[in-house]
Design a protein around this motif. Structure first.
Motif, PDB file in Angstrom:
ATOM      1  N   LYS A   1     -11.207   7.088  -9.047  1.00 47.25           N
ATOM      2  CA  LYS A   1     -12.423   7.857  -8.730  1.00 47.25           C
ATOM      3  C   LYS A   1     -12.722   7.850  -7.228  1.00 47.25           C
ATOM      4  N   TYR A   2     -12.111   6.952  -6.487  1.00 43.14           N
ATOM      5  CA  TYR A   2     -12.368   6.814  -5.043  1.00 43.14           C
ATOM      6  C   TYR A   2     -11.054   6.561  -4.299  1.00 43.14           C
ATOM      7  N   ALA A   3     -11.066   6.907  -3.017  1.00 41.18           N
ATOM      8  CA  ALA A   3      -9.952   6.553  -2.133  1.00 41.18           C
ATOM      9  C   ALA A   3     -10.495   5.645  -1.039  1.00 41.18           C
ATOM     10  N   ALA A   4      -9.800   4.532  -0.796  1.00 45.06           N
ATOM     11  CA  ALA A   4     -10.207   3.573   0.234  1.00 45.06           C
ATOM     12  C   ALA A   4      -9.129   3.535   1.321  1.00 45.06           C
ATOM     13  N   PHE A   5      -9.569   3.549   2.585  1.00 43.35           N
ATOM     14  CA  PHE A   5      -8.649   3.558   3.727  1.00 43.35           C
ATOM     15  C   PHE A   5      -8.807   2.271   4.529  1.00 43.35           C
ATOM     16  N   THR A   6      -7.699   1.688   4.919  1.00 44.79           N
ATOM     17  CA  THR A   6      -7.738   0.483   5.756  1.00 44.79           C
ATOM     18  C   THR A   6      -7.000   0.754   7.059  1.00 44.79           C
ATOM     19  N   SER A   7      -7.669   0.450   8.179  1.00 43.26           N
ATOM     20  CA  SER A   7      -7.045   0.589   9.490  1.00 43.26           C
ATOM     21  C   SER A   7      -6.252  -0.664   9.824  1.00 43.26           C
ATOM     22  N   PHE A   8      -5.312  -0.512  10.719  1.00 45.48           N
ATOM     23  CA  PHE A   8      -4.555  -1.648  11.234  1.00 45.48           C
ATOM     24  C   PHE A   8      -5.485  -2.577  12.001  1.00 45.48           C
ATOM     25  N   TYR A   9      -5.284  -3.879  11.838  1.00 45.24           N
ATOM     26  CA  TYR A   9      -5.995  -4.819  12.700  1.00 45.24           C
ATOM     27  C   TYR A   9      -5.114  -6.005  13.042  1.00 45.24           C
ATOM     28  N   ASP A  10      -5.057  -6.325  14.307  1.00 45.79           N
ATOM     29  CA  ASP A  10      -4.343  -7.497  14.780  1.00 45.79           C
ATOM     30  C   ASP A  10      -5.157  -8.076  15.925  1.00 45.79           C
ATOM     31  N   ALA A  11      -5.660  -9.304  15.715  1.00 48.03           N
ATOM     32  CA  ALA A  11      -6.595  -9.889  16.688  1.00 48.03           C
ATOM     33  C   ALA A  11      -5.971 -10.009  18.076  1.00 48.03           C
ATOM     34  N   LYS A  12      -4.649 -10.248  18.136  1.00 45.48           N
ATOM     35  CA  LYS A  12      -3.998 -10.402  19.443  1.00 45.48           C
ATOM     36  C   LYS A  12      -3.861  -9.061  20.143  1.00 45.48           C
ATOM     37  N   ALA A  13      -3.392  -8.047  19.378  1.00 43.61           N
ATOM     38  CA  ALA A  13      -3.196  -6.710  19.962  1.00 43.61           C
ATOM     39  C   ALA A  13      -4.532  -6.042  20.261  1.00 43.61           C
ATOM     40  N   MET A  14      -5.594  -6.525  19.597  1.00 51.17           N
ATOM     41  CA  MET A  14      -6.908  -5.898  19.756  1.00 51.17           C
ATOM     42  C   MET A  14      -7.911  -6.923  20.278  1.00 51.17           C
ATOM     43  N   SER A  15      -7.538  -7.544  21.383  1.00 52.63           N
ATOM     44  CA  SER A  15      -8.337  -8.645  21.921  1.00 52.63           C
ATOM     45  C   SER A  15      -9.666  -8.165  22.516  1.00 52.63           C
ATOM     46  N   HIS A  16      -9.807  -6.868  22.733  1.00 56.77           N
ATOM     47  CA  HIS A  16     -11.060  -6.327  23.286  1.00 56.77           C
ATOM     48  C   HIS A  16     -12.032  -5.878  22.203  1.00 56.77           C
ATOM     49  N   ALA A  17     -11.686  -6.122  20.934  1.00 55.39           N
ATOM     50  CA  ALA A  17     -12.482  -5.565  19.830  1.00 55.39           C
ATOM     51  C   ALA A  17     -13.970  -5.884  19.978  1.00 55.39           C
ATOM     52  N   ALA A  18     -14.794  -4.871  19.726  1.00 57.75           N
ATOM     53  CA  ALA A  18     -16.247  -5.027  19.838  1.00 57.75           C
ATOM     54  C   ALA A  18     -16.758  -5.909  18.711  1.00 57.75           C
ATOM     55  N   SER A  19     -17.797  -6.677  18.993  1.00 58.35           N
ATOM     56  CA  SER A  19     -18.437  -7.448  17.938  1.00 58.35           C
ATOM     57  C   SER A  19     -19.447  -6.538  17.234  1.00 58.35           C
ATOM     58  N   GLY A  20     -19.981  -6.999  16.123  1.00 57.61           N
ATOM     59  CA  GLY A  20     -21.005  -6.217  15.430  1.00 57.61           C
ATOM     60  C   GLY A  20     -20.511  -5.509  14.187  1.00 57.61           C
ATOM     61  N   ILE A  21     -19.191  -5.295  14.083  1.00 56.72           N
ATOM     62  CA  ILE A  21     -18.620  -4.802  12.831  1.00 56.72           C
ATOM     63  C   ILE A  21     -17.474  -5.717  12.428  1.00 56.72           C
ATOM     64  N   GLY A  22     -17.099  -5.651  11.139  1.00 53.98           N
ATOM     65  CA  GLY A  22     -15.974  -6.455  10.660  1.00 53.98           C
ATOM     66  C   GLY A  22     -14.659  -5.696  10.803  1.00 53.98           C
ATOM     67  N   TYR A  23     -13.571  -6.436  10.781  1.00 53.96           N
ATOM     68  CA  TYR A  23     -12.223  -5.861  10.842  1.00 53.96           C
ATOM     69  C   TYR A  23     -11.381  -6.454   9.732  1.00 53.96           C
ATOM     70  N   PRO A  24     -10.397  -5.730   9.185  1.00 61.02           N
ATOM     71  CA  PRO A  24     -10.042  -4.375   9.591  1.00 61.02           C
ATOM     72  C   PRO A  24     -11.126  -3.369   9.240  1.00 61.02           C
ATOM     73  N   TYR A  25     -11.123  -2.269   9.994  1.00 66.68           N
ATOM     74  CA  TYR A  25     -12.032  -1.150   9.750  1.00 66.68           C
ATOM     75  C   TYR A  25     -11.661  -0.543   8.401  1.00 66.68           C
ATOM     76  N   VAL A  26     -12.662  -0.358   7.552  1.00 70.99           N
ATOM     77  CA  VAL A  26     -12.406   0.254   6.237  1.00 70.99           C
ATOM     78  C   VAL A  26     -13.336   1.443   6.023  1.00 70.99           C
ATOM     79  N   GLU A  27     -12.840   2.434   5.329  1.00 65.10           N
ATOM     80  CA  GLU A  27     -13.634   3.619   4.997  1.00 65.10           C
ATOM     81  C   GLU A  27     -13.269   4.094   3.593  1.00 65.10           C
ATOM     82  N   GLY A  28     -14.012   5.068   3.093  1.00 69.65           N
ATOM     83  CA  GLY A  28     -13.719   5.546   1.751  1.00 69.65           C
ATOM     84  C   GLY A  28     -14.318   6.909   1.482  1.00 69.65           C
TER      85      GLY A  28
END
Ligand SMILES: Nc1nc2c(c(=O)[nH]1)N[C@H]1C(S)=C(S)[C@@H](COP(=O)(O)O)O[C@H]1N2
Ligand SMILES: [Mo]
Length: 300
Positions: free
Chosen positions: A151-178
């Motif tokens: 009934k739903y589709a869920a999407f997960t983005s790539f996340y790697d703490a080392k490759a994404m060392s500048h990641a903003a705080s305030g949201i969780g990772y990996p980024y998920v949508e649906g």
């Protein structure tokens, strides 16, 4: 038709110029869009294209939301370039009869690529017109054969703490949508692999992302590695972070203000004056029927 950037010297050859010239060239040759089989790109404006001037490639790659690479609009241009986008896999799993993991090149070969010129509206009241390359999400989902429970589709983005060392705080990772499955199956919903006729820039979610043009920009997850079909509504990053500000649906709606600002108008990148925001970002004729009987003030 004149070049899109008549203020630039003719010698400034960019992907944007090549793209504009290619379209003119194909049109001048009388090539019908439908006759251009994949992976060639259509030369005319197809039924899904908006007839508005595309935003410059410079703006599209230097004013981005991509929190994995920092909180500011200029951060992705600074930081996303180092991300390795090959090898890359995208899996389709969950409530499907035929789960599969595609290598990125296999994915590009398996699905005919088309060009679509879409309006884009960020929830922060700026907008753009983006010439994407990609293919309908429905094609990928159908090939996986959704089960009756899906009934739903869920999407997960790539996340790697080392490759994404500048990641903003305030949201969780990996980024998920649906999306609801019928939204995901709508012919406007795209799996995107390119911009201006070239591979997708890292700033815009390389090597593969989702684009849902009638919803606020944050629904269009970048850099995806997984699509999971599910019986239940999946969690989404911005709804988890600030549920009172961001709902699951997030259809572009000038009548529903964000708690901290109006959604009635938007500023198109590269322009000075704000323009009115259109219901469903101008795609109402195609998508409004998906929401028949729903209270879209409640389901924001
Ligand atoms: N993985 C991931 N996807 C994301 C985001 C993000 O921070 N991370 N930002 C979203 C938001 S808020 C917007 S407005 C669009 C921006 O897409 P663009 O940079 O191609 O214009 O990407 C969306 N997809
Ligand atoms: Mo956004």
């Amino acid at each position: 038709m004149a070049s899109y950037r008549s203020d630039e010297p003719a010698s400034a050859i960019t992907p944007e110029h090549l793209w504009a010239n290619r379209r003119e060239f194909l049109k001048a040759m009388g090539v019908a869009a439908a006759a251009l089989a994949a992976p060639a790109l259509a030369g005319g404006r197809g039924p899904f294209d908006v007839d508005e001037k595309p935003t410059s490639l410079q703006d599209l790659t230097h004013y981005n939301n991509f929190y994995e690479f920092g909180p500011d609009k200029g951060d992705p241009a600074e930081n996303a370039g180092a991300l390795k986008t090959r090898p890359w896999t995208l899996s389709i799993e969950g409530e499907v009869a035929k789960p599969k993991t595609y290598g990125i090149d296999e994915l590009l070969k398996a699905f005919p690529q088309e060009e679509r010129i879409y309006r884009f509206r960020c929830v922060e009241a700026w907008s753009a017109v983006m010439p994407w390359t990609g293919f309908p999400l429905a094609a990928l989902l159908k090939k996986a054969e959704p089960t009756a429970k899906a009934k739903y589709a869920a999407f997960t983005s790539f996340y790697d703490a080392k490759a994404m060392s500048h990641a903003a705080s305030g949201i969780g990772y990996p980024y998920v949508e649906g999306l609801r499955l019928d939204e995901a199956m709508h012919p406007l919903a795209l799996v995107v692999t390119g911009l201006y006729g070239k591979p997708l820039p890292n700033t815009n979610g390389a090597p593969v992302r989702i684009v849902v043009p009638w919803k606020y920009g944050f629904k269009s997850a970048k850099c995806i590695v997984k699509i999971r079909l599910a019986a239940d509504q999946p969690p989404t990053t911005w709804n988890l972070a600030k549920p009172e500000e961001y709902g699951f649906y997030s259809n572009v709606n000038p009548e529903v203000d964000h708690p901290r600002w109006s959604q009635a108008k938007e500023r198109r990148l590269g322009e000075l004056f704000r323009r009115p925001t259109l219901p469903f970002n101008g795609y109402g004729a195609q998508v409004a029927s998906l929401y028949k009987g729903m209270d879209l003030k409640k389901n924001y």
